[in-house]
Scaffold this motif. Structure first.
Motif, PDB file in Angstrom:
ATOM      1  N   TRP A 161     -20.809  -1.520  52.526  1.00 28.43           N
ATOM      2  CA  TRP A 161     -22.259  -1.859  53.341  1.00 28.43           C
ATOM      3  C   TRP A 161     -23.150  -0.996  52.798  1.00 28.43           C
ATOM      4  O   TRP A 161     -24.528  -1.577  52.930  1.00 28.43           O
ATOM      5  CB  TRP A 161     -22.032  -1.645  54.917  1.00 28.43           C
ATOM      6  CG  TRP A 161     -23.004  -1.847  55.759  1.00 28.43           C
ATOM      7  CD1 TRP A 161     -23.685  -2.967  55.714  1.00 28.43           C
ATOM      8  CD2 TRP A 161     -23.447  -1.202  56.821  1.00 28.43           C
ATOM      9  NE1 TRP A 161     -24.791  -3.069  56.599  1.00 28.43           N
ATOM     10  CE2 TRP A 161     -24.579  -1.960  57.328  1.00 28.43           C
ATOM     11  CE3 TRP A 161     -23.144   0.028  57.316  1.00 28.43           C
ATOM     12  CZ2 TRP A 161     -25.221  -1.572  58.574  1.00 28.43           C
ATOM     13  CZ3 TRP A 161     -23.764   0.597  58.681  1.00 28.43           C
ATOM     14  CH2 TRP A 161     -24.840  -0.117  59.049  1.00 28.43           C
ATOM     15  N   ARG A 162     -23.050   0.127  52.404  1.00 30.14           N
ATOM     16  CA  ARG A 162     -24.242   0.934  51.604  1.00 30.14           C
ATOM     17  C   ARG A 162     -25.273   1.314  52.789  1.00 30.14           C
ATOM     18  O   ARG A 162     -26.495   0.986  52.447  1.00 30.14           O
ATOM     19  CB  ARG A 162     -24.625   0.397  50.575  1.00 30.14           C
ATOM     20  CG  ARG A 162     -23.569   0.386  49.296  1.00 30.14           C
ATOM     21  CD  ARG A 162     -23.835   0.082  48.137  1.00 30.14           C
ATOM     22  NE  ARG A 162     -25.182   0.834  47.594  1.00 30.14           N
ATOM     23  CZ  ARG A 162     -25.455   1.810  47.220  1.00 30.14           C
ATOM     24  NH1 ARG A 162     -24.558   2.520  47.027  1.00 30.14           N
ATOM     25  NH2 ARG A 162     -26.552   2.351  46.854  1.00 30.14           N
ATOM     26  N   PRO A 163     -25.064   1.799  53.917  1.00 23.03           N
ATOM     27  CA  PRO A 163     -26.125   1.991  54.868  1.00 23.03           C
ATOM     28  C   PRO A 163     -27.047   3.187  54.382  1.00 23.03           C
ATOM     29  O   PRO A 163     -26.509   3.993  53.639  1.00 23.03           O
ATOM     30  CB  PRO A 163     -25.492   2.481  56.148  1.00 23.03           C
ATOM     31  CG  PRO A 163     -24.413   2.864  55.650  1.00 23.03           C
ATOM     32  CD  PRO A 163     -23.853   2.258  54.429  1.00 23.03           C
ATOM     33  N   LEU A 164     -28.240   3.159  54.768  1.00 19.20           N
ATOM     34  CA  LEU A 164     -29.281   4.336  54.506  1.00 19.20           C
ATOM     35  C   LEU A 164     -28.871   5.702  55.374  1.00 19.20           C
ATOM     36  O   LEU A 164     -28.111   5.246  56.417  1.00 19.20           O
ATOM     37  CB  LEU A 164     -30.703   3.980  54.765  1.00 19.20           C
ATOM     38  CG  LEU A 164     -31.404   3.036  54.051  1.00 19.20           C
ATOM     39  CD1 LEU A 164     -32.658   2.746  54.827  1.00 19.20           C
ATOM     40  CD2 LEU A 164     -31.590   3.806  52.588  1.00 19.20           C
ATOM     41  N   MET A 165     -28.505   6.704  54.683  1.00 20.06           N
ATOM     42  CA  MET A 165     -28.079   8.050  55.454  1.00 20.06           C
ATOM     43  C   MET A 165     -29.078   8.803  56.152  1.00 20.06           C
ATOM     44  O   MET A 165     -28.689   9.538  56.933  1.00 20.06           O
ATOM     45  CB  MET A 165     -27.297   8.842  54.304  1.00 20.06           C
ATOM     46  CG  MET A 165     -26.282   8.242  53.465  1.00 20.06           C
ATOM     47  SD  MET A 165     -25.108   7.649  54.604  1.00 20.06           S
ATOM     48  CE  MET A 165     -24.333   9.191  55.173  1.00 20.06           C
ATOM     49  N   TRP A 166     -30.327   8.550  55.874  1.00 19.45           N
ATOM     50  CA  TRP A 166     -31.479   9.332  56.530  1.00 19.45           C
ATOM     51  C   TRP A 166     -31.348   9.361  57.882  1.00 19.45           C
ATOM     52  O   TRP A 166     -31.480  10.510  58.640  1.00 19.45           O
ATOM     53  CB  TRP A 166     -32.740   9.309  55.805  1.00 19.45           C
ATOM     54  CG  TRP A 166     -33.338   8.137  56.213  1.00 19.45           C
ATOM     55  CD1 TRP A 166     -33.515   7.034  55.476  1.00 19.45           C
ATOM     56  CD2 TRP A 166     -34.142   7.734  57.383  1.00 19.45           C
ATOM     57  NE1 TRP A 166     -34.264   5.921  55.838  1.00 19.45           N
ATOM     58  CE2 TRP A 166     -34.825   6.549  57.301  1.00 19.45           C
ATOM     59  CE3 TRP A 166     -34.614   8.359  58.589  1.00 19.45           C
ATOM     60  CZ2 TRP A 166     -35.343   5.808  58.125  1.00 19.45           C
ATOM     61  CZ3 TRP A 166     -35.251   7.769  59.473  1.00 19.45           C
ATOM     62  CH2 TRP A 166     -35.715   6.559  59.373  1.00 19.45           C
ATOM     63  N   PRO A 167     -31.354   8.110  58.697  1.00 20.04           N
ATOM     64  CA  PRO A 167     -31.076   8.024  60.074  1.00 20.04           C
ATOM     65  C   PRO A 167     -30.220   9.312  60.718  1.00 20.04           C
ATOM     66  O   PRO A 167     -30.382   9.787  61.735  1.00 20.04           O
ATOM     67  CB  PRO A 167     -31.002   6.618  60.360  1.00 20.04           C
ATOM     68  CG  PRO A 167     -31.244   6.054  59.441  1.00 20.04           C
ATOM     69  CD  PRO A 167     -31.076   6.858  58.076  1.00 20.04           C
TER      70      PRO A 167
END
Length: 170
Positions: free
Chosen positions: A130-136
């Protein structure tokens, strides 16, 4: 000075209570995501996002609820000797040991902020399909760690007030 401590304690504990109460209901979001994952697998529909989201929700649940847990004295304490002491002596022991906790939380926050800045700067993504953004999630972690640090100082101030005979109930 003691009034400033009382104000700080009230402000931090009110904030942690609000955040902790809202976070408490995150268990329902986790149940929904995990239920969706089970249903999708039983229907042979891959849900790539459920593992990451459930992990993010669990991290948020624990870290955003950490300050509230400290406030409610819900943390683990080895009270073999501590429990036998009178309240003022317990406060003396807590005043000494809270510095270890504050030091640990500061180191944790320092690492978390560095990791968060890296994540934002380079657009870091997870390693799953899925490769979600990690910053949140990293920002959420830093907020939770900050709330725990603020609560640790509130605990220190409460113990100082108790030792000085100016104990506060709020």
């Amino acid at each position: 000075m003691f009034e400033a401590m009382r104000f700080y304690i009230r402000w931090v504990e009110r904030t942690n209570k609000i955040v902790g109460t809202i976070t408490m209901y995150g268990i329902f979001a986790m149940l929904f995501v995990l239920g969706w994952s089970i249903a999708a697998k039983s229907l042979a529909l891959p849900a790539l996002w459920t593992l990451d989201i459930s992990q993010f929700l669990m991290v948020s649940y624990f870290l955003l609820g950490g300050g509230y847990s400290l406030q409610q004295d819900g943390h683990v304490r080895m009270d073999l000797l501590w429990g036998t002491l009178p309240p003022r002596k317990q406060s003396w022991v807590d005043t000494l040991t809270v510095f270890c906790m504050i030091f640990y939380i500061i180191i944790l926050l320092y690492g978390g902020l560095g990791s968060t800045m890296y994540s934002i700067e380079y657009g870091e993504r997870g390693f799953s399909a899925w490769r979600p953004l990690m910053w949140p999630i990293k920002v959420t972690m830093c907020v939770g760690i900050t709330l725990m640090l603020l609560q640790a100082f509130a605990m220190l101030f409460r113990d100082i007030l108790r030792i000085s005979g100016r104990e506060t109930t709020a």
